[in-house]
Design a protein around this motif. Structure first.
Motif, PDB file in Angstrom:
ATOM      1  N   THR A  46      -8.043  13.313  -7.298  1.00  0.00           N
ATOM      2  CA  THR A  46      -9.374  12.597  -6.712  1.00  0.00           C
ATOM      3  C   THR A  46      -9.317  11.564  -5.566  1.00  0.00           C
ATOM      4  OG1 THR A  46     -10.029  10.855  -8.927  1.00  0.00           O
ATOM      5  CG2 THR A  46     -10.674  13.428  -9.058  1.00  0.00           C
ATOM      6  N   SER A  47      -8.597  11.108  -5.151  1.00  0.00           N
ATOM      7  CA  SER A  47      -9.038   9.722  -4.301  1.00  0.00           C
ATOM      8  C   SER A  47      -8.879   8.467  -4.240  1.00  0.00           C
ATOM      9  CB  SER A  47      -9.620  10.511  -2.467  1.00  0.00           C
ATOM     10  OG  SER A  47      -8.720  11.962  -1.992  1.00  0.00           O
ATOM     11  N   GLN A  48      -9.023   8.118  -5.456  1.00  0.00           N
ATOM     12  CA  GLN A  48     -10.027   7.397  -5.503  1.00  0.00           C
ATOM     13  C   GLN A  48      -8.473   5.356  -6.137  1.00  0.00           C
ATOM     14  OE1 GLN A  48     -11.296   7.119  -9.678  1.00  0.00           O
ATOM     15  NE2 GLN A  48     -12.272   9.666 -10.080  1.00  0.00           N
ATOM     16  N   ILE A  49      -7.013   5.889  -5.316  1.00  0.00           N
ATOM     17  CA  ILE A  49      -6.040   5.212  -5.713  1.00  0.00           C
ATOM     18  C   ILE A  49      -6.101   4.901  -4.085  1.00  0.00           C
ATOM     19  CG2 ILE A  49      -4.808   6.659  -6.838  1.00  0.00           C
ATOM     20  CD1 ILE A  49      -3.658   3.810  -8.476  1.00  0.00           C
ATOM     21  N   PRO A  50      -5.529   4.639  -3.567  1.00  0.00           N
ATOM     22  CA  PRO A  50      -5.141   4.500  -2.531  1.00  0.00           C
ATOM     23  C   PRO A  50      -3.048   4.669  -2.614  1.00  0.00           C
ATOM     24  CG  PRO A  50      -4.816   1.994  -3.159  1.00  0.00           C
ATOM     25  CD  PRO A  50      -5.524   3.125  -4.216  1.00  0.00           C
ATOM     26  N   SER A  51      -2.557   5.819  -1.965  1.00  0.00           N
ATOM     27  CA  SER A  51      -1.435   6.631  -2.569  1.00  0.00           C
ATOM     28  C   SER A  51      -0.748   6.831  -0.567  1.00  0.00           C
ATOM     29  CB  SER A  51      -0.954   7.156  -3.170  1.00  0.00           C
ATOM     30  OG  SER A  51      -2.161   8.245  -2.678  1.00  0.00           O
ATOM     31  N   SER A  52       0.705   7.005  -0.786  1.00  0.00           N
ATOM     32  CA  SER A  52       1.478   7.901   0.304  1.00  0.00           C
ATOM     33  C   SER A  52       2.051   8.960   0.009  1.00  0.00           C
ATOM     34  CB  SER A  52       2.310   7.009   0.774  1.00  0.00           C
ATOM     35  OG  SER A  52       2.702   7.488   2.073  1.00  0.00           O
ATOM     36  N   LYS A  53       2.497  10.443  -0.068  1.00  0.00           N
ATOM     37  CA  LYS A  53       3.285  10.741  -0.067  1.00  0.00           C
ATOM     38  C   LYS A  53       3.391  11.447   1.224  1.00  0.00           C
ATOM     39  CE  LYS A  53       2.139  15.040  -3.096  1.00  0.00           C
ATOM     40  NZ  LYS A  53       1.466  16.087  -3.416  1.00  0.00           N
ATOM     41  N   PRO A  54       4.803  11.152   1.424  1.00  0.00           N
ATOM     42  CA  PRO A  54       5.994  11.454   2.879  1.00  0.00           C
ATOM     43  C   PRO A  54       6.082  12.347   2.885  1.00  0.00           C
ATOM     44  CG  PRO A  54       6.972   9.173   2.144  1.00  0.00           C
ATOM     45  CD  PRO A  54       5.674   9.503   1.231  1.00  0.00           C
ATOM     46  N   GLY A  55       6.443  13.508   3.697  1.00  0.00           N
ATOM     47  CA  GLY A  55       6.919  14.575   3.409  1.00  0.00           C
ATOM     48  C   GLY A  55       6.558  15.943   2.662  1.00  0.00           C
ATOM     49  N   GLY A  56       5.262  14.818   1.847  1.00  0.00           N
ATOM     50  CA  GLY A  56       4.429  15.629   0.812  1.00  0.00           C
ATOM     51  C   GLY A  56       5.185  16.315  -0.811  1.00  0.00           C
ATOM     52  N   LYS A  57       5.716  15.409  -0.766  1.00  0.00           N
ATOM     53  CA  LYS A  57       6.847  15.846  -2.171  1.00  0.00           C
ATOM     54  C   LYS A  57       6.209  14.216  -3.377  1.00  0.00           C
ATOM     55  CE  LYS A  57       9.177  19.402  -0.914  1.00  0.00           C
ATOM     56  NZ  LYS A  57       9.395  20.138  -1.654  1.00  0.00           N
ATOM     57  N   VAL A  58       6.761  13.399  -2.649  1.00  0.00           N
ATOM     58  CA  VAL A  58       6.829  12.474  -3.301  1.00  0.00           C
ATOM     59  C   VAL A  58       5.933  11.383  -3.682  1.00  0.00           C
ATOM     60  CG1 VAL A  58       8.533  10.287  -4.931  1.00  0.00           C
ATOM     61  CG2 VAL A  58       9.321  12.363  -4.229  1.00  0.00           C
ATOM     62  N   LEU A  59       5.295  11.105  -4.664  1.00  0.00           N
ATOM     63  CA  LEU A  59       3.972   9.355  -3.849  1.00  0.00           C
ATOM     64  C   LEU A  59       4.754   8.258  -4.185  1.00  0.00           C
ATOM     65  CD1 LEU A  59       1.482  11.171  -6.747  1.00  0.00           C
ATOM     66  CD2 LEU A  59       0.992  11.080  -3.792  1.00  0.00           C
ATOM     67  N   PHE A  60       3.990   7.780  -3.166  1.00  0.00           N
ATOM     68  CA  PHE A  60       4.766   6.312  -2.859  1.00  0.00           C
ATOM     69  C   PHE A  60       2.947   5.188  -3.453  1.00  0.00           C
ATOM     70  CE2 PHE A  60       7.813   8.137  -1.333  1.00  0.00           C
ATOM     71  CZ  PHE A  60       8.941   7.707  -2.865  1.00  0.00           C
ATOM     72  N   PHE A  61       3.244   4.160  -4.343  1.00  0.00           N
ATOM     73  CA  PHE A  61       2.425   2.898  -3.795  1.00  0.00           C
ATOM     74  C   PHE A  61       2.345   2.085  -3.735  1.00  0.00           C
ATOM     75  CE2 PHE A  61       1.989   6.334  -6.951  1.00  0.00           C
ATOM     76  CZ  PHE A  61       0.021   6.956  -6.973  1.00  0.00           C
ATOM     77  N   GLU A  62       1.569   0.987  -1.947  1.00  0.00           N
ATOM     78  CA  GLU A  62       2.002  -0.135  -2.371  1.00  0.00           C
ATOM     79  C   GLU A  62       1.264  -0.847  -2.955  1.00  0.00           C
ATOM     80  OE1 GLU A  62       0.672  -3.343   2.003  1.00  0.00           O
ATOM     81  OE2 GLU A  62       0.675  -1.155   1.915  1.00  0.00           O
ATOM     82  N   ARG A  63       1.891  -2.098  -3.630  1.00  0.00           N
ATOM     83  CA  ARG A  63       1.677  -3.208  -4.410  1.00  0.00           C
ATOM     84  C   ARG A  63       0.753  -3.877  -4.249  1.00  0.00           C
ATOM     85  NH1 ARG A  63       3.203  -7.729  -6.444  1.00  0.00           N
ATOM     86  NH2 ARG A  63       5.113  -7.979  -5.154  1.00  0.00           N
ATOM     87  N   LYS A  64       0.538  -4.139  -2.966  1.00  0.00           N
ATOM     88  CA  LYS A  64      -0.466  -5.053  -2.228  1.00  0.00           C
ATOM     89  C   LYS A  64      -1.750  -4.068  -1.923  1.00  0.00           C
ATOM     90  CE  LYS A  64       2.122  -7.948  -0.358  1.00  0.00           C
ATOM     91  NZ  LYS A  64       2.850  -8.681   1.739  1.00  0.00           N
ATOM     92  N   LYS A  65      -2.445  -3.142  -2.284  1.00  0.00           N
ATOM     93  CA  LYS A  65      -3.371  -2.184  -2.242  1.00  0.00           C
ATOM     94  C   LYS A  65      -3.667  -2.211  -3.532  1.00  0.00           C
ATOM     95  CE  LYS A  65      -2.402  -0.300   2.159  1.00  0.00           C
ATOM     96  NZ  LYS A  65      -2.491   1.256   3.081  1.00  0.00           N
ATOM     97  N   ILE A  66      -2.591  -2.057  -3.998  1.00  0.00           N
ATOM     98  CA  ILE A  66      -2.729  -2.075  -5.332  1.00  0.00           C
ATOM     99  C   ILE A  66      -3.513  -2.752  -6.211  1.00  0.00           C
ATOM    100  CG2 ILE A  66      -1.750  -1.004  -7.997  1.00  0.00           C
ATOM    101  CD1 ILE A  66      -1.614   0.653  -5.941  1.00  0.00           C
TER     102      ILE A  66
END
Length: 93
Positions: A46-66
């Motif tokens: 639902t795009s409520q949390i900042p995340s990154s999905k390089p290559g469209g496979k695995v989700l990653f989250f930057e701790r500072k943004k979280i």
């Protein structure tokens, strides 16, 4: 039973150490925030949390943004509200 308690405490310490990482995956974010993985996936969907999905496979989250995201919409304490009101009244004189 006592061994289980020790193992649980060690696991919590290990998760805390993972919480010091700058980039987290879903499992580490779950440990860091206490949110279930399914809830994290829902927040991402639902795009409520900042995340990154390089290559469209695995989700990653930057701790500072979280951290910033977790602290948004904070409530002010009564003393903060009183202080702001006092400053406002003083500035209008």
């Amino acid at each position: 039973m006592e061994n289980e308690t020790i193992i649980q405490k060690l696991n919590r310490i290990e998760r805390f150490i993972f919480g010091l990482k700058e980039i987290l995956n879903v499992e580490e974010l779950s440990d860091y925030t206490g949110f279930t993985k399914s809830y994290i996936y829902k927040l991402v969907h639902t795009s409520q949390i900042p995340s990154s999905k390089p290559g469209g496979k695995v989700l990653f989250f930057e701790r500072k943004k979280i951290d910033l995201w977790l602290l948004q919409n904070s409530s002010k304490s009564n003393s903060e509200i009183t202080e702001e009101a006092s400053l406002y009244v003083r500035s209008k004189k």
